[in-house]
Design an enzyme around this catalytic site. Sequence first.
Site, PDB file in Angstrom:
ATOM      1  N   SER A  28       0.838  -1.210   0.000  1.00 30.11           N
ATOM      2  CA  SER A  28       0.000   0.000   0.000  1.00 30.11           C
ATOM      3  C   SER A  28       0.871   1.258   0.000  1.00 30.11           C
ATOM      4  CB  SER A  28      -0.979  -0.007   1.180  1.00 30.11           C
ATOM      5  OG  SER A  28      -0.297   0.215   2.386  1.00 30.11           O
ATOM      6  N   ASN A  29       2.022   1.207   0.637  1.00 32.26           N
ATOM      7  CA  ASN A  29       2.932   2.348   0.529  1.00 32.26           C
ATOM      8  C   ASN A  29       3.488   2.457  -0.887  1.00 32.26           C
ATOM      9  OD1 ASN A  29       3.289   4.112   2.827  1.00 32.26           O
ATOM     10  ND2 ASN A  29       3.969   2.319   3.983  1.00 32.26           N
ATOM     11  N   HIS A  78       8.505   3.880   9.380  1.00 38.20           N
ATOM     12  CA  HIS A  78       8.193   3.131  10.605  1.00 38.20           C
ATOM     13  C   HIS A  78       6.931   3.721  11.241  1.00 38.20           C
ATOM     14  CE1 HIS A  78       9.183   0.539  13.999  1.00 38.20           C
ATOM     15  NE2 HIS A  78       8.794   1.528  14.782  1.00 38.20           N
ATOM     16  N   GLU A  93      21.893  -0.421  12.445  1.00 43.69           N
ATOM     17  CA  GLU A  93      21.005  -0.771  13.569  1.00 43.69           C
ATOM     18  C   GLU A  93      19.546  -0.673  13.139  1.00 43.69           C
ATOM     19  OE1 GLU A  93      21.711   0.929  17.585  1.00 43.69           O
ATOM     20  OE2 GLU A  93      23.567   1.657  16.710  1.00 43.69           O
TER      21      GLU A  93
END
Lengths: 200, 200
Positions: A12-13, A109, A143
């Site tokens: 969807s993104n 995120h 990270e």
Amino acid sequence: MNFAVLASGNGSNLQAIINACRKGKVRAKLAAVISDRSQAFALERARKAKVPCVLPLDPKGFQDREDFDRRLVEILAENKVDFVVLAGFMRILSPYFIQSFRDRILNIHPALLPAFKGGHAIADALAYGVKVTGVTVHFVDEEVDHGPIILQEAVAIRPKDTAETLAFRIHKVEHRLYPAAIDLFARGKLRLAGRVVRIG
Amino acid sequence: MNFAVLASGNGSNLQAIINACRKGKVRAKLAAVISDRSQAFALERARKAKVPCVLPLDPKGFQDREDFDRRLVEILAENKVDFVVLAGFMRILSPYFIQSFRDRILNIHPALLPAFKGGHAIADALAYGVKVTGVTVHFVDEEVDHGPIILQEAVAIRPKDTAETLAFRIHKVEHRLYPAAIDLFARGKLRLAGRVVRIG
């Protein structure tokens, strides 16, 4: 600038990015969409949008993570990809890949990083009882959910929110924020000062 | 309901609370202001506002943290204090104190907890490079900056922000959010469901 989207799921993104490209809101060319899952609906969306390179890449065909990532880098080079956009890509990228596209990999995120890292950000935020969460677009470094932050937007949690209702509003913000961040990057509007991203 | 404010410094949040009480926006009585620093300007503000009990309480006069906190609880009991509001109070409270006022101690923090706990939240947020930070009012439990969250509000970081300009906008939000949270608590509008605070 050419960019690739890596996706594992529904996409969807990816669709929001395709739409933004069409409208001229992302001034870069979507040159490739690659998925580690051959059944990912994201590939279907990419084919429909006539993205030049649409490719399932099955991790089973590779010895290890770096072997997979080396092939990925080859494919991206063949398609003259300048930067990479992760959109629901469920694989952790190797240091080799991250070094190959240092400061040229974007991720999104569903929380205000550094709060609620990891794969269950929306549920974790609800369980913690925060009243404000949000969306973060950031550069990817070695990270997880850690690299320099490009854009953030807050989303207020409502008294009757469930994971579903909150996710709906967070995804709406994602679909606006991610194209905006990609456009800024493509137009050279982002400068890194240590881990702070200066815009403009 | 009667409440006390514990403060160590300038007392700008105390002043916002005093003003809100005057305007009827905090429907509770400020019965006591106590400071561990006799020179705290907060005491001056409290005297000027004719708070019934205004008291410096020097930690040097006590054997240890719990000894100090026992005296504090006595004073609060003498003044029929129902709940406690920390406003720039620089001492860590003992488990004895927290148990004595379980779920009846409020604190304010200049970030969106759980991000940027600790004493340098504004500088830490700027150094991390977040684009959104904010303000949190929460209940105090035995862990620092950890208890259930009552209210939060986001504050966007601007490109030219320094610690000073950002602090200015954060404090403005604090001065509105803290009285609102105190009023909700005093009117019995906050219910705890695990660590989630339900409002209304």
